[in-house]
Design a protein around this motif. Sequence first.
Motif, PDB file in Angstrom:
ATOM      1  N   ARG A 163      -7.184  30.987 123.863  1.00 32.57           N
ATOM      2  CA  ARG A 163      -6.720  32.001 122.971  1.00 32.57           C
ATOM      3  C   ARG A 163      -5.610  33.206 123.902  1.00 32.57           C
ATOM      4  O   ARG A 163      -3.671  33.770 123.237  1.00 32.57           O
ATOM      5  N   ALA A 164      -5.913  33.457 125.337  1.00 28.00           N
ATOM      6  CA  ALA A 164      -5.150  34.180 126.023  1.00 28.00           C
ATOM      7  C   ALA A 164      -3.598  33.658 126.084  1.00 28.00           C
ATOM      8  O   ALA A 164      -2.940  34.164 126.268  1.00 28.00           O
ATOM      9  N   GLY A 165      -4.352  32.396 126.970  1.00 28.36           N
ATOM     10  CA  GLY A 165      -2.687  31.793 126.872  1.00 28.36           C
ATOM     11  C   GLY A 165      -2.543  31.232 126.192  1.00 28.36           C
ATOM     12  O   GLY A 165      -0.756  31.253 126.075  1.00 28.36           O
ATOM     13  N   ALA A 166      -2.853  30.817 124.795  1.00 26.02           N
ATOM     14  CA  ALA A 166      -1.583  30.860 123.559  1.00 26.02           C
ATOM     15  C   ALA A 166      -0.960  32.047 123.523  1.00 26.02           C
ATOM     16  O   ALA A 166       0.209  32.108 123.211  1.00 26.02           O
ATOM     17  N   ALA A 167      -2.123  32.937 123.219  1.00 24.73           N
ATOM     18  CA  ALA A 167      -0.724  35.246 122.909  1.00 24.73           C
ATOM     19  C   ALA A 167       0.348  35.082 124.274  1.00 24.73           C
ATOM     20  O   ALA A 167       1.521  35.351 124.036  1.00 24.73           O
ATOM     21  N   MET A 168      -0.079  34.153 125.342  1.00 25.95           N
ATOM     22  CA  MET A 168       1.171  34.534 126.637  1.00 25.95           C
ATOM     23  C   MET A 168       2.233  33.710 126.041  1.00 25.95           C
ATOM     24  O   MET A 168       3.209  34.124 126.596  1.00 25.95           O
ATOM     25  N   HIS A 169       1.523  32.613 126.106  1.00 29.90           N
ATOM     26  CA  HIS A 169       2.865  31.392 125.406  1.00 29.90           C
ATOM     27  C   HIS A 169       3.849  31.970 124.912  1.00 29.90           C
ATOM     28  O   HIS A 169       5.367  32.186 124.749  1.00 29.90           O
ATOM     29  N   LEU A 170       3.200  32.408 123.441  1.00 31.04           N
ATOM     30  CA  LEU A 170       3.630  32.270 122.036  1.00 31.04           C
ATOM     31  C   LEU A 170       4.680  33.669 122.586  1.00 31.04           C
ATOM     32  O   LEU A 170       6.134  33.857 122.632  1.00 31.04           O
ATOM     33  N   GLU A 171       4.374  34.589 123.853  1.00 33.93           N
ATOM     34  CA  GLU A 171       5.348  35.972 124.014  1.00 33.93           C
ATOM     35  C   GLU A 171       5.960  35.936 124.265  1.00 33.93           C
ATOM     36  O   GLU A 171       7.097  35.925 124.695  1.00 33.93           O
ATOM     37  N   GLU A 172       5.777  34.241 125.661  1.00 32.92           N
ATOM     38  CA  GLU A 172       7.051  34.931 126.616  1.00 32.92           C
ATOM     39  C   GLU A 172       8.254  33.555 126.551  1.00 32.92           C
ATOM     40  O   GLU A 172       8.928  33.595 126.763  1.00 32.92           O
ATOM     41  N   VAL A 173       7.429  32.336 126.144  1.00 31.82           N
ATOM     42  CA  VAL A 173       8.329  31.177 125.119  1.00 31.82           C
ATOM     43  C   VAL A 173       8.768  30.616 124.154  1.00 31.82           C
ATOM     44  O   VAL A 173       9.929  30.296 123.619  1.00 31.82           O
ATOM     45  N   GLY A 174       8.289  31.562 123.112  1.00 28.64           N
ATOM     46  CA  GLY A 174       8.219  31.886 121.555  1.00 28.64           C
ATOM     47  C   GLY A 174       7.733  30.774 120.715  1.00 28.64           C
ATOM     48  O   GLY A 174       7.982  30.912 119.787  1.00 28.64           O
ATOM     49  N   PHE A 175       6.578  30.132 120.914  1.00 29.96           N
ATOM     50  CA  PHE A 175       6.607  28.975 120.271  1.00 29.96           C
ATOM     51  C   PHE A 175       4.904  29.301 120.787  1.00 29.96           C
ATOM     52  O   PHE A 175       3.956  29.052 121.979  1.00 29.96           O
ATOM     53  N   ASP A 176       4.156  29.051 119.769  1.00 33.80           N
ATOM     54  CA  ASP A 176       2.323  28.823 119.687  1.00 33.80           C
ATOM     55  C   ASP A 176       1.832  27.598 119.848  1.00 33.80           C
ATOM     56  O   ASP A 176       1.622  26.740 119.470  1.00 33.80           O
ATOM     57  N   PRO A 177       1.058  27.480 121.202  1.00 37.11           N
ATOM     58  CA  PRO A 177       0.962  25.254 122.533  1.00 37.11           C
ATOM     59  C   PRO A 177      -0.076  25.372 120.916  1.00 37.11           C
ATOM     60  O   PRO A 177      -0.272  24.313 121.002  1.00 37.11           O
ATOM     61  N   LEU A 178      -1.204  26.122 120.494  1.00 40.88           N
ATOM     62  CA  LEU A 178      -2.342  25.899 119.387  1.00 40.88           C
ATOM     63  C   LEU A 178      -1.853  24.941 117.632  1.00 40.88           C
ATOM     64  O   LEU A 178      -2.566  24.857 117.695  1.00 40.88           O
ATOM     65  N   ALA A 179      -0.431  25.485 118.010  1.00 47.59           N
ATOM     66  CA  ALA A 179      -0.095  24.679 116.577  1.00 47.59           C
ATOM     67  C   ALA A 179       0.752  23.812 117.190  1.00 47.59           C
ATOM     68  O   ALA A 179       0.549  22.813 116.100  1.00 47.59           O
ATOM     69  N   SER A 180       1.568  23.533 117.942  1.00 44.81           N
ATOM     70  CA  SER A 180       2.042  22.535 118.051  1.00 44.81           C
ATOM     71  C   SER A 180       0.898  20.832 119.319  1.00 44.81           C
ATOM     72  O   SER A 180       1.319  19.782 119.181  1.00 44.81           O
ATOM     73  N   ASP A 181       0.197  21.566 120.104  1.00 41.39           N
ATOM     74  CA  ASP A 181      -1.242  20.322 120.899  1.00 41.39           C
ATOM     75  C   ASP A 181      -1.921  21.003 121.072  1.00 41.39           C
ATOM     76  O   ASP A 181      -2.289  21.312 121.639  1.00 41.39           O
ATOM     77  N   PRO A 182      -2.786  21.426 120.070  1.00 37.65           N
ATOM     78  CA  PRO A 182      -4.360  22.329 120.420  1.00 37.65           C
ATOM     79  C   PRO A 182      -4.841  21.368 120.696  1.00 37.65           C
ATOM     80  O   PRO A 182      -5.649  21.667 121.782  1.00 37.65           O
ATOM     81  N   VAL A 183      -4.723  20.466 121.268  1.00 36.71           N
ATOM     82  CA  VAL A 183      -6.064  19.526 121.935  1.00 36.71           C
ATOM     83  C   VAL A 183      -5.248  19.191 122.891  1.00 36.71           C
ATOM     84  O   VAL A 183      -6.122  19.463 124.321  1.00 36.71           O
ATOM     85  N   GLY A 184      -4.400  19.393 123.551  1.00 39.80           N
ATOM     86  CA  GLY A 184      -3.733  19.033 124.825  1.00 39.80           C
ATOM     87  C   GLY A 184      -3.779  19.722 125.715  1.00 39.80           C
ATOM     88  O   GLY A 184      -4.020  20.382 126.613  1.00 39.80           O
ATOM     89  N   PHE A 185      -3.318  21.371 124.875  1.00 36.90           N
ATOM     90  CA  PHE A 185      -3.431  22.629 125.879  1.00 36.90           C
ATOM     91  C   PHE A 185      -4.645  23.222 125.578  1.00 36.90           C
ATOM     92  O   PHE A 185      -5.557  23.218 127.258  1.00 36.90           O
ATOM     93  N   ARG A 186      -6.080  23.061 124.602  1.00 33.93           N
ATOM     94  CA  ARG A 186      -6.866  22.970 125.299  1.00 33.93           C
ATOM     95  C   ARG A 186      -7.710  22.628 126.219  1.00 33.93           C
ATOM     96  O   ARG A 186      -8.030  22.497 127.509  1.00 33.93           O
ATOM     97  N   GLN A 187      -6.811  21.194 126.559  1.00 33.38           N
ATOM     98  CA  GLN A 187      -7.824  20.905 127.606  1.00 33.38           C
ATOM     99  C   GLN A 187      -7.081  20.524 128.907  1.00 33.38           C
ATOM    100  O   GLN A 187      -7.626  20.929 130.606  1.00 33.38           O
ATOM    101  N   ARG A 188      -5.994  21.342 129.245  1.00 36.06           N
ATOM    102  CA  ARG A 188      -4.791  21.634 130.055  1.00 36.06           C
ATOM    103  C   ARG A 188      -5.587  23.034 130.855  1.00 36.06           C
ATOM    104  O   ARG A 188      -5.993  23.151 132.132  1.00 36.06           O
ATOM    105  N   VAL A 189      -6.389  24.003 129.244  1.00 39.26           N
ATOM    106  CA  VAL A 189      -7.001  25.113 129.810  1.00 39.26           C
ATOM    107  C   VAL A 189      -8.360  24.684 131.342  1.00 39.26           C
ATOM    108  O   VAL A 189      -8.672  24.939 131.688  1.00 39.26           O
TER     109      VAL A 189
END
Length: 287
Positions: A163-189
């Motif tokens: 959740r923290a990584g997704a919040a930072m990504h949304l703030e810095e990049v402008g989109f939510d990785p949990l919306a675009s690739d939730p499985v891949g993002f969780r696996q990377r973390v």
Amino acid sequence: MPAVLRRASLRQPRARQLWAGDSLAVDACLESSPLETVYLRSEIRQGALRQGALVGIEHPDDHRLHAVAMKGPLLVPWAPGERDLVALAGALRSQVRFVQLIVGPRDQVAGLQRLLASQLGPARLLRAEQPHYAVDLDGLVAWPLDPPPLRKANVGDLEQAVRAGAAMHLEEVGFDPLASDPVGFRQRVLTLIRRGWVHVWMEGDQIVFKAECSAVTAEAIQLQGVWTNPKFRGQGRGTLAMAVLCRRLLAETQTVTLFVNDFNAVAIHVYERIGFRRIGTMRSVLF
């Protein structure tokens, strides 16, 4: 082909796939710039050569590698010479349809964008100027306050870290990785946590501060995903946590590096306050 042209063509840089047997040649290519190439060197330690994830540019006259790139969805080049950058672009031309992100030294990434413009297409997001910073023990400012309860994250922290990584990504990049690739993002973390590369300061079930290592070598550790929970900003906690984290990491390596968006004045102030010095400029392009 006339003999003179044939001889000239034989002197041109040539691309080849790199494998585990090329490790010494790759080290020789990258060792003169350990901070700029820390990600490539770290990925090699994690098995990138065995996986066939790298391509190199070799000069026939000296049989040495002069450029290396990690290929795939994440493209990371190291090609400081213009002639080698052109050869690298030629080697990658048929594969760039798979590229989602290019990250590297500003001029090299900009050069690849120019040379591969028709294959890459328009960028979804461009971070053209990302100041590249480094700090070592001599430069790190001593912090007199009591150290915070900063620790390595464990698997039990996964959901909070995601959740923290997704919040930072949304703030810095402008989109939510949990919306675009939730499985891949969780696996990377999860992969980073299992490597011991995620550091957190927790209060209850909330993350106050988080930072991740994106690359680890004996010469340098590169940080990414540095984030302070908005609820705790403006209290000096991020500065304190970064100073403590860098001191701990510098017990394991010679230098800590990171790069930051040029518009993030608050983060730049924090890094410079604890002793980071600017060493160059990076560029990131998302497709």
